[in-house]
Design an enzyme around this catalytic site. Structure first.
Site, PDB file in Angstrom:
ATOM      1  N   ASN A   1       0.860  -1.182   0.000  1.00 19.66           N
ATOM      2  CA  ASN A   1       0.000   0.000   0.000  1.00 19.66           C
ATOM      3  C   ASN A   1       0.899   1.235   0.000  1.00 19.66           C
ATOM      4  O   ASN A   1       1.419   1.622   1.038  1.00 19.66           O
ATOM      5  CB  ASN A   1      -0.890  -0.041   1.261  1.00 19.66           C
ATOM      6  CG  ASN A   1      -1.787   1.172   1.378  1.00 19.66           C
ATOM      7  OD1 ASN A   1      -1.888   1.974   0.451  1.00 19.66           O
ATOM      8  ND2 ASN A   1      -2.441   1.313   2.529  1.00 19.66           N
TER       9      ASN A   1
ATOM     10  N   LYS B   1       0.116   4.214  -0.383  1.00 14.12           N
ATOM     11  CA  LYS B   1      -0.563   5.400   0.165  1.00 14.12           C
ATOM     12  C   LYS B   1      -0.327   6.606  -0.748  1.00 14.12           C
ATOM     13  O   LYS B   1      -0.354   6.448  -1.966  1.00 14.12           O
ATOM     14  CB  LYS B   1      -0.116   5.644   1.609  1.00 14.12           C
ATOM     15  CG  LYS B   1      -0.296   4.382   2.467  1.00 14.12           C
ATOM     16  CD  LYS B   1      -0.158   4.616   3.935  1.00 14.12           C
ATOM     17  CE  LYS B   1      -0.379   3.310   4.678  1.00 14.12           C
ATOM     18  NZ  LYS B   1      -0.302   3.454   6.109  1.00 14.12           N
TER      19      LYS B   1
ATOM     20  N   HIS C   1      -9.768   1.206   4.641  1.00 12.33           N
ATOM     21  CA  HIS C   1      -8.521   1.452   5.382  1.00 12.33           C
ATOM     22  C   HIS C   1      -8.790   2.457   6.499  1.00 12.33           C
ATOM     23  O   HIS C   1      -9.555   3.407   6.327  1.00 12.33           O
ATOM     24  CB  HIS C   1      -7.441   1.979   4.425  1.00 12.33           C
ATOM     25  CG  HIS C   1      -6.086   1.967   5.059  1.00 12.33           C
ATOM     26  ND1 HIS C   1      -5.704   2.914   5.969  1.00 12.33           N
ATOM     27  CD2 HIS C   1      -5.055   1.103   4.944  1.00 12.33           C
ATOM     28  CE1 HIS C   1      -4.465   2.634   6.380  1.00 12.33           C
ATOM     29  NE2 HIS C   1      -4.057   1.543   5.774  1.00 12.33           N
TER      30      HIS C   1
ATOM     31  N   GLU D   1      -7.159   4.847   7.582  1.00 13.99           N
ATOM     32  CA  GLU D   1      -6.871   6.261   7.261  1.00 13.99           C
ATOM     33  C   GLU D   1      -8.044   6.903   6.540  1.00 13.99           C
ATOM     34  O   GLU D   1      -8.332   8.082   6.730  1.00 13.99           O
ATOM     35  CB  GLU D   1      -5.570   6.348   6.444  1.00 13.99           C
ATOM     36  CG  GLU D   1      -4.353   6.115   7.337  1.00 13.99           C
ATOM     37  CD  GLU D   1      -3.143   5.551   6.621  1.00 13.99           C
ATOM     38  OE1 GLU D   1      -3.140   5.483   5.385  1.00 13.99           O
ATOM     39  OE2 GLU D   1      -2.183   5.173   7.330  1.00 13.99           O
TER      40      GLU D   1
ATOM     41  N   GLU E   1      -5.664  -4.753  10.901  1.00 14.96           N
ATOM     42  CA  GLU E   1      -4.685  -3.688  11.099  1.00 14.96           C
ATOM     43  C   GLU E   1      -5.057  -2.875  12.337  1.00 14.96           C
ATOM     44  O   GLU E   1      -5.863  -1.925  12.237  1.00 14.96           O
ATOM     45  CB  GLU E   1      -4.657  -2.758   9.887  1.00 14.96           C
ATOM     46  CG  GLU E   1      -4.245  -3.426   8.596  1.00 14.96           C
ATOM     47  CD  GLU E   1      -3.687  -2.405   7.611  1.00 14.96           C
ATOM     48  OE1 GLU E   1      -2.545  -2.579   7.178  1.00 14.96           O
ATOM     49  OE2 GLU E   1      -4.382  -1.430   7.308  1.00 14.96           O
TER      50      GLU E   1
ATOM     51  N   GLY F   1       1.998   2.598  10.877  1.00 18.84           N
ATOM     52  CA  GLY F   1       2.961   3.688  10.687  1.00 18.84           C
ATOM     53  C   GLY F   1       3.629   4.170  11.960  1.00 18.84           C
ATOM     54  O   GLY F   1       4.216   5.250  11.988  1.00 18.84           O
TER      55      GLY F   1
ATOM     56  N   SER G   1       3.027  -1.627  10.719  1.00 21.32           N
ATOM     57  CA  SER G   1       4.477  -1.587  10.985  1.00 21.32           C
ATOM     58  C   SER G   1       5.177  -2.908  10.657  1.00 21.32           C
ATOM     59  O   SER G   1       6.087  -3.325  11.378  1.00 21.32           O
ATOM     60  CB  SER G   1       4.745  -1.161  12.428  1.00 21.32           C
ATOM     61  OG  SER G   1       4.261   0.152  12.653  1.00 21.32           O
TER      62      SER G   1
HETATM   63  P1  PGA Z   1       2.437   0.586   7.798  1.00 18.74           P
HETATM   64  O1  PGA Z   1       0.989   0.728   7.147  1.00 18.74           O
HETATM   65  O2  PGA Z   1       3.057  -0.676   7.251  1.00 18.74           O
HETATM   66  O3  PGA Z   1       3.172   1.819   7.358  1.00 18.74           O
HETATM   67  O4  PGA Z   1       2.259   0.524   9.279  1.00 18.74           O
HETATM   68  C1  PGA Z   1       0.172  -0.391   6.990  1.00 18.74           C
HETATM   69  C2  PGA Z   1      -1.114   0.023   6.343  1.00 18.74           C
HETATM   70  O5  PGA Z   1      -1.594   1.138   6.592  1.00 18.74           O
HETATM   71  O6  PGA Z   1      -1.697  -0.729   5.560  1.00 18.74           O
END
Ligand code: PGA
Length: 248
Positions: free
Chosen positions: A8, A10, A97, A99, A173, A179, A209
Site C-alpha cells: 500500500n 498510500k 482502510h 486512514e 490492522e 505507521g 508496521s
Molecule cells: P504501515 O501501514 O506498514 O506503514 O504501518 C500499513 C497500512 O496502513 O496498511
C-alpha cells in the site's frame, strides 16, 4: 499456501517517474516469489503502472487500487468505480482502510456498499478492520468485539460461496500499529486472525508496521495468510526482505 503480500503505497511517491521506478523495483524484488504480490499505487499513477504491468510476464504480481467507489459511474465527483479499475487490469481494491475511516469519515455503511459492488464486479477486496488504541487498552477481548462489530457491518449481506470466497481477504490492522513502528504482538495478531477467520472463512492478513525483521513472526502461522505493508512497501530493499521472508 503461499503468502500474499500487499504493498500500500498510500500517497507516495511524488512523481510518475518515481512510481514507475518503484514499480520496476518491486517487480524485480518479487521475482521467484511464489505467493501473490499486490501493488497498490495512488490513483493518479494507476494507469501508468497498469500499462507497464500489461507488458510484465510475472502473473503473480498484480495491481490493486487503494479504494473504490460504490457506484459504477455518474455524477460522483472524483470517484472511481470497480469497472473502471477492471478495464485497466486492476485486480484488487483495498476498502475501509483506517486512514480513510479517519480522514474521510468513511462509515461502515459506506464500506459495506463498496465491498458489495467491488465483489459483484469481480474485483478482489482487501477489507481493512482494526481497533483504536483506546479499545485495545481495555484488552484483547474489547478489540475482538470491536472488530467483530466492524465485520458484521462491513460485510452485511455479503455471501461468498465456493471459488468466490478467495475474492475477499480481511486485513487485520490495529490502528495504533499503523505507521508507528509499534507492531502488534504475533500472539495477539494470531488471536485476532482466528477471530476473523471464524466469522468470515476468508484469508486474513496482518498489517501495521510490518518490516523485514518482523514479517516472519506473523507468517509463521497458517492462520495469517500474509501482510498489508505500508511504509516498508515504498523501500524496495526492505520490501524485498519482506517478500523473501514471507516465503515459508
Ligand atoms: P504501515 O501501514 O506498514 O506503514 O504501518 C500499513 C497500512 O496502513 O496498511
Amino acid at each position: 499456501m503461499p503468502k500474499l503480500i500487499a504493498a500500500n503505497w498510500k500517497e507516495n511517491p511524488r512523481t510518475e517517474a518515481q512510481a514507475a521506478k518503484l514499480y520496476r523495483a518491486t517487480v524485480a524484488a518479487a521475482r521467484k516469489i511464489k505467493g501473490e504480490t499486490v501493488i497498490c499505487p495512488p490513483f493518479i499513477f494507476l494507469e501508468k503502472i497498469a500499462a507497464l504491468h500489461r507488458r510484465s510476464k510475472n502473473r503473480r504480481v498484480v495491481i490493486g487500487a487503494q479504494d473504490v467507489f460504490w457506484k459504477e459511474r455518474g455524477p460522483f465527483t472524483s470517484e472511481v468505480g470497480p469497472r473502471m479499475l477492471k478495464r485497466l487490469g486492476v485486480k484488487y481494491a483495498i476498502i475501509g482502510h483506517s486512514e480513510r475511516r479517519k480522514w474521510l469519515h468513511e462509515t461502515d455503511a459506506m464500506i459495506n456498499k463498496k465491498v458489495k459492488l467491488a465483489l459483484a464486479d469481480g474485483l478482489r477486496v482487501i477489507l481493512c478492520v482494526g481497533e483504536p488504541l483506546a479499545i485495545r487498552k481495555k484488552g484483547i477481548n474489547a478489540a475482538k468485539k470491536f472488530v467483530e462489530g466492524q465485520l458484521k457491518k462491513d460485510l452485511a449481506g455479503v455471501t461468498l460461496t465456493g471459488a468466490k470466497k478467495k475474492n475477499l481477504i480481511v486485513a487485520y490492522e490495529p490502528i495504533w500499529a499503523i505507521g508507528t513502528g509499534r507492531n502488534d504482538t504475533p500472539d495477539d495478531a494470531l488471536h485476532m486472525a482466528r477471530v476473523i477467520r471464524r466469522r468470515t472463512h476468508t484469508r486474513v492478513l496482518y498489517g501495521g508496521s510490518v518490516n523485514g525483521k518482523n514479517i516472519g513472526d506473523y507468517v509463521q502461522y497458517k492462520e495469517i495468510d500474509g501482510a498489508l505493508v505500508g511504509g516498508a512497501s515504498t523501500k524496495p530493499n526492505e520490501f524485498k526482505k519482506i517478500l523473501w521472508k514471507a516465503q515459508i
